[in-house]
Scaffold this active site. Structure first.
Site, PDB file in Angstrom:
ATOM      1  N   CYS A 194      35.105 -12.861 -11.696  1.00  0.00           N
ATOM      2  CA  CYS A 194      35.293 -13.819 -12.626  1.00  0.00           C
ATOM      3  C   CYS A 194      36.788 -13.236 -13.253  1.00  0.00           C
ATOM      4  CB  CYS A 194      34.002 -13.852 -13.546  1.00  0.00           C
ATOM      5  SG  CYS A 194      34.421 -14.757 -15.158  1.00  0.00           S
ATOM      6  N   TYR A 224      -3.146   9.784  18.251  1.00  0.00           N
ATOM      7  CA  TYR A 224      -4.019  10.347  16.971  1.00  0.00           C
ATOM      8  C   TYR A 224      -5.510  10.168  17.371  1.00  0.00           C
ATOM      9  CZ  TYR A 224      -4.562   5.177  16.469  1.00  0.00           C
ATOM     10  OH  TYR A 224      -4.679   3.779  16.724  1.00  0.00           O
ATOM     11  N   CYS A 258      34.133 -14.028 -21.101  1.00  0.00           N
ATOM     12  CA  CYS A 258      33.146 -14.207 -20.370  1.00  0.00           C
ATOM     13  C   CYS A 258      31.790 -13.579 -20.921  1.00  0.00           C
ATOM     14  CB  CYS A 258      33.122 -14.007 -18.970  1.00  0.00           C
ATOM     15  SG  CYS A 258      31.653 -14.062 -17.962  1.00  0.00           S
ATOM     16  N   GLU A 288      -3.011  13.033   8.599  1.00  0.00           N
ATOM     17  CA  GLU A 288      -1.997  12.693   9.686  1.00  0.00           C
ATOM     18  C   GLU A 288      -0.971  11.685   8.925  1.00  0.00           C
ATOM     19  OE1 GLU A 288      -3.521  12.236  13.940  1.00  0.00           O
ATOM     20  OE2 GLU A 288      -5.279  12.022  12.750  1.00  0.00           O
ATOM     21  N   CYS A 336      33.217 -19.502 -12.790  1.00  0.00           N
ATOM     22  CA  CYS A 336      32.058 -18.638 -13.232  1.00  0.00           C
ATOM     23  C   CYS A 336      31.174 -19.397 -13.791  1.00  0.00           C
ATOM     24  CB  CYS A 336      32.922 -17.541 -14.144  1.00  0.00           C
ATOM     25  SG  CYS A 336      31.515 -16.576 -14.963  1.00  0.00           S
ATOM     26  N   CYS A 383      31.215 -18.446 -17.891  1.00  0.00           N
ATOM     27  CA  CYS A 383      32.086 -19.012 -18.627  1.00  0.00           C
ATOM     28  C   CYS A 383      33.186 -19.860 -18.348  1.00  0.00           C
ATOM     29  CB  CYS A 383      32.943 -17.932 -19.026  1.00  0.00           C
ATOM     30  SG  CYS A 383      34.194 -16.986 -17.745  1.00  0.00           S
ATOM     31  N   LEU A 425      -9.345   0.898  10.179  1.00  0.00           N
ATOM     32  CA  LEU A 425      -9.421   1.967   9.320  1.00  0.00           C
ATOM     33  C   LEU A 425      -9.628   1.187   7.596  1.00  0.00           C
ATOM     34  CD1 LEU A 425      -6.733   4.565  10.111  1.00  0.00           C
ATOM     35  CD2 LEU A 425      -9.164   4.615  10.374  1.00  0.00           C
ATOM     36  N   LYS A 475      -2.210   4.192   1.784  1.00  0.00           N
ATOM     37  CA  LYS A 475      -0.977   3.253   2.215  1.00  0.00           C
ATOM     38  C   LYS A 475       0.108   3.466   0.991  1.00  0.00           C
ATOM     39  CE  LYS A 475      -2.299   0.371   5.606  1.00  0.00           C
ATOM     40  NZ  LYS A 475      -2.247  -0.960   6.173  1.00  0.00           N
ATOM     41  N   LYS A 480       0.345   8.112   8.975  1.00  0.00           N
ATOM     42  CA  LYS A 480       0.329   6.524   9.447  1.00  0.00           C
ATOM     43  C   LYS A 480       1.499   5.998   9.954  1.00  0.00           C
ATOM     44  CE  LYS A 480      -2.717   2.548   9.012  1.00  0.00           C
ATOM     45  NZ  LYS A 480      -1.957   1.766   9.892  1.00  0.00           N
ATOM     46  N   ASP A 521       4.405   3.844  11.554  1.00  0.00           N
ATOM     47  CA  ASP A 521       4.367   2.202  11.416  1.00  0.00           C
ATOM     48  C   ASP A 521       4.946   1.724  12.818  1.00  0.00           C
ATOM     49  OD1 ASP A 521       4.580  -0.293  10.344  1.00  0.00           O
ATOM     50  OD2 ASP A 521       6.173   0.039   9.084  1.00  0.00           O
TER      51      ASP A 521
HETATM   52  O1  I6G Z   1      -4.365   2.678  13.330  1.00  0.00           O
HETATM   53  C1  I6G Z   1      -4.471   4.031  13.011  1.00  0.00           C
HETATM   54  C2  I6G Z   1      -3.282   4.600  12.726  1.00  0.00           C
HETATM   55  C3  I6G Z   1      -3.380   5.970  12.440  1.00  0.00           C
HETATM   56  C4  I6G Z   1      -5.633   4.620  13.220  1.00  0.00           C
HETATM   57  C5  I6G Z   1      -5.701   6.052  13.124  1.00  0.00           C
HETATM   58  C6  I6G Z   1      -4.712   6.786  12.937  1.00  0.00           C
HETATM   59  O2  I6G Z   1      -4.729   8.102  12.859  1.00  0.00           O
HETATM   60  C7  I6G Z   1      -3.367   8.844  12.452  1.00  0.00           C
HETATM   61  N1  I6G Z   1      -6.960   6.611  13.395  1.00  0.00           N
HETATM   62  C8  I6G Z   1      -7.947   5.996  13.632  1.00  0.00           C
HETATM   63  C9  I6G Z   1      -9.368   6.654  13.859  1.00  0.00           C
HETATM   64  C10 I6G Z   1      -8.110   4.664  13.826  1.00  0.00           C
HETATM   65  N2  I6G Z   1      -7.003   3.820  13.666  1.00  0.00           N
HETATM   66  C11 I6G Z   1      -9.125   3.777  14.202  1.00  0.00           C
END
Ligand code: I6G
Length: 675
Positions: A429, A228, A435, A117, A411, A414, A80, A317, A119, A121
Site C-alpha cells: 500500500c 509395532y 493508511c 513408542e 488498499c 485507506c 487404540l 495424541k 505414533k 503418521d
Molecule cells: O495404530 C497403531 C499405531 C501404533 C497401533 C499401535 C501402535 O503402536 C506403536 N499399537 C497397537 C496395539 C494398535 N495400533 C492396535
C-alpha cells in the site's frame, strides 16, 4: 559354484538391507549396493530357472491388477483408545494399576511398566510370513477385512521378503508404512517437474503409493516401514514383555523404530510425551502422538479389551496440526510497512489445539503457485506457535464455482494505490502513515518492549484510539490524558492513570530506543543503537547525509539510504519536532558499550538446541568470558535465547514471552571481538 555365488549375492543384499533399514547403519555406499544388485540380476538372467520369489530382484511383480482384492485378518487389527490431555493419561494409568493391583499382578503402590513408542503418521498394515517367507500384506481396512497390497508391499525394500531367521508356521507382523519427509519433498519436486499431481503431505503420498494397482509405480516411491506389533504367531518366542517381542521382531530383520522406551507410571509416560514433543520437528518423519502399552504380556492378557481396543494401550495424541476446511474468501491485510498479505478466511476449524478462522497465504505468487481458489476445500496447518497457513487445496473437492484470487489495486483500508515493484514478491500500500492499518502497526511497534516500552498500550487500545481519530502519529501518544482514557470501554480509572504514568516514563527514552521506535525500514534494534552511539544526539542524526550515515560501523548503503530518506520526509520531521517540543520527549545519550571483555555484562542467556559450530560448553564459556550469564530456563528476565537445530520448548517459551532469539551467528555478532 554359480548357484552358490547367486545365494551369496542374495544374502549379501539382504544383509545390507538389514544394516540400512533396521540398524540404520549402512556399511556400503549406494553404488556398491547397486553393483551387487546388478551382478545378481545378470546371473539370474543367465539362469532363469534359479529365480525364486524371495530374490531381491523379484520385488516388482508382473502385470497391474484391475482392483485390490480383500483379505480377512486372522486376528483383527484393533484400534487404540485416544487421549489428548495429561488427565486422561493419568486416568489410564490409574485404571491399569488398579486392575493389576486388584488381581495381585502388581504390588500395591508399585507403578506399572509401559513400553512407549512413536505414533507414526502413516498407514497400518499387516505382513504375513509363512515359514519365514512374506506371503501376504494387507491394509487395516475395517479391522476385520483389509485390502490385499502384497504386490505393492513387496517393493518396499525396508520389508524383508524372507525373515533373517527361520520361523516355522505363521508370523504376522503389524506396523506402519510411511514416507520420510525429505523423500516426500523430493517426490513432490519430481511430480511437479513431470506436471503430475502433488501430494498434500507424506501420509497421503504413502497411502496413495501403497494403494496403486500397478506395483511398478509403488516401486518408484520411497516407502518405509516400522513394526509395532503382531497378529497370529504360531510359535511365540520365549518372551514375557512387549518390548522383548519387538526386539525379537527386529532380530527377524523387520525395522522397529528405535525411539521406543520402557517407562513407569503416569509420570514416566508424560515425561516421554514431553521429550518426543520437543524432538518432533527434528524427526525425519511425521508423527501424530505417542503410544503407551503395558509392557508385561501376562498383564495385557489379564486387562483384555473393551469393544475393539485393548485396555492395556493408549494413543496420546498431539493436537492435530493439519485439518481440512472450506476457504470462504481471501482478504488482504496491510502490514506496518504497507506489505499486503493475502489472508484466507476459513470456515472455523479446530487444528493444532485452537479454532482457526484465518490463515496466511503469504503473497500473491504463493496463491498462484498453490492454485488455491475461493470455494476450495483446503488443508490448513498450524504447527506449534507458527501462524496458521494454507498448505494446499484438495483438487478432487473443487466446486465448479471456485474463483481465482485477484490482488486489489487499491488498499482496502485507506484506498491508496497498491503497487508491486518489479522483482519484488510483495505488493505494498503506498499510503504510508496516511493508511490507518500501517499507522496502527507502526504505533504498536513504537510502544513495544524493545522500543519506547509503554506498558498498557496494547494493540486493541491502539486500534480503538486510531479509529476514534485520537492517534494520528507517535506524538499524539504523549498528549493522551487519564480522563479521556478512563472513558473508554474496558478501561478503569486506575488503568488509565497507570498508562499515563507509563507514557510519562517514556519521555526519557535512550536515543537508540527512540530511533528504533520510529520503525525505519532496515533499522533494527542494534543498528538504531549503533547510530545513536555514533552521532550522540538526535540533532546530529538528523543532520547526517547518506555518507555520514555510512560512517556507522554496522550501516551499509541500503540502510543509510532508507534512514536518511525517512528522517528527511517532512511529515516525519514534523512528528520529531512535536516529540521534542510540546510532547517533552528528551532522548538520552546511548550508554557506551560495556568495557571490552564485558560486552555482555548484565545479560542473561539461555542456550537450546545444537549450534552449527560451537558446542554448548564453548558457547557458554564465550558468553561468560564476555561478562554474560547462562541460565537453564527462560523467563521474562532472559535477555536472549540462543537457539540451534532441534531447539525445543525453550524456544517456544522465548517466542511466547517475546524474548529475542539469536542463532549462532547472532551470538557471535553480539560477542563482537570481545573474546
Ligand atoms: O495404530 C497403531 C499405531 C501404533 C497401533 C499401535 C501402535 O503402536 C506403536 N499399537 C497397537 C496395539 C494398535 N495400533 C492396535
Amino acid at each position: 559354484m554359480t548357484q552358490a555365488r547367486l545365494q551369496q549375492l542374495r544374502e549379501e543384499i539382504a544383509r545390507h538391507d538389514y544394516q540400512y533399514y533396521v540398524l540404520d547403519a549402512p556399511t556400503i555406499a549406494d553404488a556398491e549396493y547397486d553393483r551387487l544388485f546388478r551382478a545378481l540380476a545378470d546371473l539370474e538372467a543367465e539362469h532363469p530357472e534359479w529365480v525364486t520369489p524371495d530374490s531381491p530382484t523379484q520385488r516388482v511383480g508382473g502385470t497391474p491388477a484391475s482392483e485390490l482384492g480383500e483379505v480377512q485378518h486372522s486376528v483383527p487389527m484393533l484400534s487404540l483408545g485416544n487421549a489428548f490431555s495429561d488427565e486422561e493419561v493419568e486416568a489410564f494409568d490409574k485404571r491399569v494399576s488398579d486392575g493389576l493391583t486388584a488381581s495381585g499382578a502388581l504390588a500395591a503402590g508399585a507403578a506399572p511398566a509401559y513400553l512407549c513408542e512413536l505414533k507414526l503418521d502413516g498407514l497400518a498394515i499387516s505382513l504375513r510370513y509363512e515359514d519365514g517367507h512374506l506371503v501376504q500384506a494387507a491394509t487395516r481396512g475395517n479391522g476385520q477385512v483389509g485390502e490385499d497390497v502384497t504386490a505393492n508391499v513387496r517393493t518396499i525394500r525396508a520389508i524383508p521378503l524372507q525373515l533373517r531367521q527361520p520361523v516355522p508356521g505363521v508370523v504376522e507382523i503389524r506396523g506402519e508404512v510411511l514416507m520420510f519427509r525429505q523423500d516426500f519433498e523430493r517426490l513432490n519436486q519430481a511430480q511437479g517437474e513431470r506436471g503430475q499431481k502433488l501430494f498434500v503431505n507424506p501420509r497421503n503420498a504413502a497411502a496413495g503409493s501403497l494403494r496403486q494397482l500397478d506395483a511398478r509405480i509403488t516401486a518408484a516411491r520411497p516407502l518405509r516401514f516400522f513394526a509395532y506389533g503382531w497378529g497370529q504367531v504360531d510359535q511365540m518366542p520365549d518372551v514375557r514383555t512387549h518390548s522383548a517381542m519387538l526386539a525379537w521382531i527386529a532380530d527377524l530383520g523387520v525395522p522397529v523404530n528405535d525411539r521406543r522406551r520402557v517407562a513407569e507410571g503416569a509420570a514416566g509416560l508424560l515425561a516421554y510425551f514431553t521429550e518426543i514433543g520437543e524432538a518432533r520437528s527434528s524427526l525425519a518423519y511425521d508423527i501424530d502422538g505417542v503410544v503407551y502399552k503395558v509392557d508385561s504380556l501376562a498383564a495385557q492378557r489379564q486387562l483384555g479389551f473393551v469393544s475393539r481396543a485393548p485396555r492395556w494401550a493408549l494413543a496420546h495424541k498431539f493436537a492435530a496440526e493439519e485439518a481440512t476446511t472450506e476457504l470462504l474468501g481471501i482478504d488482504v491485510q496491510v502490514g506496518r510497512t504497507g506489505a499486503i498479505t493475502p489472508v484466507a478466511r476459513l470456515k472455523p476449524v479446530f487444528v493444532g489445539g485452537v479454532t482457526v478462522t484465518n490463515a496466511t497465504l503469504h503473497n500473491e505468487d504463493e496463491v498462484r503457485r498453490k492454485d488455491v481458489r475461493i470455494g476450495d476445500t483446503v488443508v490448513v496447518r498450524r504447527a506449534g506457535d507458527v501462524i496458521p497457513e494454507v498448505v494446499a487445496p484438495v483438487p478432487e473437492l473443487r466446486p465448479e464455482h471456485a474463483a481465482l484470487f485477484e490482488m486489489p489495486t487499491a488498499c482496502p483500508v485507506c484506498g491508496s494505490a497498491i503497487e508491486r515493484l518489479e522483482g519484488e514478491a510483495i505488493a505494498r500500500c503506498t499510503g504510508g502513515l496516511v493508511c490507518a492499518a500501517q499507522r496502527k502497526q507502526a504505533l504498536a511497534h513504537a510502544v513495544g518492549r524493545r522500543a519506547l516500552d509503554i506498558d498498557g498500550l496494547g494493540e486493541k487500545l491502539i486500534d480503538r484510539l486510531v479509529d476514534l481519530g485520537r492517534l494520528t502519529s507517535l506524538a499524539d501518544i504523549y498528549t493522551l490524558k487519564a480522563e479521556e482514557l478512563a472513558g473508554l470501554e474496558r478501561m478503569g480509572e486506575k488503568s488509565a492513570q497507570n498508562l499515563v504514568a507509563a507514557i510519562d516514563k517514556a519521555r526519557r527514552p535512550s536515543l537508540g530506543r527512540l530511533l528504533f521506535a520510529l520503525g525505519m525500514r532496515h533499522v533494527g534494534e542494534t543498528t538504531a543503537r549503533d547510530i545513536a552511539r555514533h552521532f550522540g544526539s538526535l540533532d546530529a542524526v538528523l543532520a547526517a547525509d547518506e555518507h555520514a550515515m555510512m560512517g556507522v560501523p554496522s550501516v551499509g548503503p541500503v540502510v543509510a539510504a532508507a534512514a536518511v530518506h525517512f528522517l528527511g520526509e517532512p511529515h516525519n520531521r514534523e512528528v520529531l519536532q512535536s516529540l521534542l517540543g510540546e510532547c517533552g520527549v528528551e532522548p538520552q545519550a546511548e550508554a557506551a558499550p560495556a568495557a571490552a571483555g564485558a560486552v555482555l555484562a548484565g545479560k542473561t542467556f539461555v542456550l537450546t538446541g545444537t549450534l552449527p559450530t560451537l558446542t554448548r560448553d564453548q558457547a557458554a564459556q564465550r558468553i561468560a568470558a564476555a561478562g554474560g550469564k547462562v541460565s537453564g530456563s527462560v523467563s521474562r528476565k532472559t535477555s536472549y535465547v540462543v537457539a540451534g537445530e532441534e531447539a525445543g520448548s525453550k524456544l517456544t517459551k522465548a517466542q511466547e514471552l517475546g524474548v529475542p532469539v539469536l542463532d549462532e551467528a547472532g551470538l557471535i555478532e553480539l560477542l563482537g571481538d570481545s573474546n
